[in-house]
Design an enzyme around this catalytic site. Structure first.
Site, PDB file in Angstrom:
ATOM      1  N   TRP A  85       0.942  -1.146   0.049  1.00  0.00           N
ATOM      2  CA  TRP A  85      -0.054  -0.167   0.043  1.00  0.00           C
ATOM      3  C   TRP A  85       1.005   1.204   0.095  1.00  0.00           C
ATOM      4  CZ3 TRP A  85      -3.986  -1.346  -1.580  1.00  0.00           C
ATOM      5  CH2 TRP A  85      -4.760  -2.430  -1.027  1.00  0.00           C
TER       6      TRP A  85
ATOM      7  N   SER B 109       9.885   6.576  -2.647  1.00  0.00           N
ATOM      8  CA  SER B 109       8.725   7.340  -3.410  1.00  0.00           C
ATOM      9  C   SER B 109       9.450   8.602  -4.176  1.00  0.00           C
ATOM     10  CB  SER B 109       7.797   8.007  -2.404  1.00  0.00           C
ATOM     11  OG  SER B 109       6.912   9.051  -2.669  1.00  0.00           O
TER      12      SER B 109
ATOM     13  N   GLU C 196      -1.915   6.852 -12.547  1.00  0.00           N
ATOM     14  CA  GLU C 196      -2.163   7.585 -11.592  1.00  0.00           C
ATOM     15  C   GLU C 196      -2.123   8.914 -12.670  1.00  0.00           C
ATOM     16  OE1 GLU C 196       0.535   8.404  -8.312  1.00  0.00           O
ATOM     17  OE2 GLU C 196      -0.088   6.386  -7.487  1.00  0.00           O
TER      18      GLU C 196
HETATM   19 ZN   LIG Z   1       2.231  11.180  -6.432  1.00  0.00          ZN
END
Ligand SMILES: [Zn+2]
Length: 283
Positions: free
Chosen positions: A198, A205, A252
């Site tokens: 998740w 990141s 995304e």
């Molecule tokens: Zn992002």
């Protein structure tokens, strides 16, 4: 004859209104997805998406973790060419992230589930609105892009809802997720594994680079505009649905990454993702 005409017409009407309803549902759903991701409730949607895709949908979670402690990360140096300094301690998580990374231009640093943010990564942050910050080198093209996108967005300026995140924040997000699974009764190892599905592992990141932003456009049109125009400003649609196998992230539409105009143009024109672009460079 008359009757059948009326029937056909009313069938058409019904079909049209059904199509309209469907279009609205899709638009509403997409908007809700973006909102939920931004406000850290991505797991709610994620659980159902994950079943069908087997992939992480919201690895980075939302704006909940973007405020606060930037301290030590500010005002670090980069050299005269604009390259980030202190690359020596680049930490590999896999053998794929090896040769020549020290020479990687700052705008082409690859961060994903296999490649982590370089140790001691340095970035100068500037305010991008709503308490979000970005690398100062991408501020001008970002604002120009958002301003130009306004027209296709019912004259609303699209907002940056998530910019730079510290590794500490990503770590907290990750730890919280593990704790959540433990609370549900999962054994430690399993809780960790589930959390990893998740939340991007700390250090993995793109938001930790300060070169990526999540954009809330409020309308879907703005995302379509960005997909065809962002390269002119040096930004790429980082996670298209057809590249999930390579990026490790499901589509995304809100996440944009700065790579510079030259790379962005090539990536856009060739229909490739950053992973492919970087690999081509190394060949
Ligand atoms: Zn992002």
């Amino acid at each position: 004859m008359k009757e059948s005409k009326i029937t056909v017409r009313s069938q058409r009407r019904r079909k049209r209104s059904r199509q309209k309803r469907q279009a609205w549902s899709v638009a509403l759903l997409l908007f809700l997805l973006v909102l939920m991701a931004d406000f850290g409730a991505g797991f709610l949607v994620g659980s159902s998406w994950q079943k069908s895709t087997g992939k992480e949908v919201y690895p980075e979670n939302g704006a909940l973790y973007t405020d606060g402690d930037y301290g030590a990360w500010e005002n670090m140096a980069y050299d005269a060419q604009g390259n980030v300094m202190q690359f020596d301690d680049w930490q590999d998580s896999t053998a794929q992230n090896d040769d020549g990374q020290d020479d990687t231009a700052w705008n082409l640093i690859l961060v994903n589930d296999k490649n982590r943010v370089p140790e001691g990564y340095a970035v100068n942050l500037v305010d991008a609105g709503d308490g979000e910050r970005v690398d100062e080198r991408i501020y001008a093209p970002l604002m120009e892009m958002l301003e130009d996108a306004r027209e296709s967005n019912w004259n609303q300026l699209p907002r940056v809802v998530s910019g730079y995140r510290t590794t500490e924040k990503q770590q907290k997000l990750y730890d919280d997720k593990i704790a959540e699974y433990r609370k549900q009764g999962y054994p430690d190892e399993e809780a960790e594994e589930l959390a990893g599905q998740w939340v991007a592992l700390p250090g993995h990141s793109e938001h930790e680079l300060g070169l990526a932003v999540d954009i809330n456009g409020a309308t879907y049109d703005v995302y379509l505009w960005l997909q065809t125009n962002s390269y002119k400003y040096g930004f790429i649609f980082r996670y298209p649905g057809n590249k999930t196998e390579l990026t490790g992230v499901a589509e995304e539409v809100w996440h944009y990454r700065y790579v510079g105009v030259e790379a962005a143009t090539e990536i856009y024109e060739q229909g490739i993702c950053l992973e492919e672009y970087v690999e081509n460079l190394e060949v």
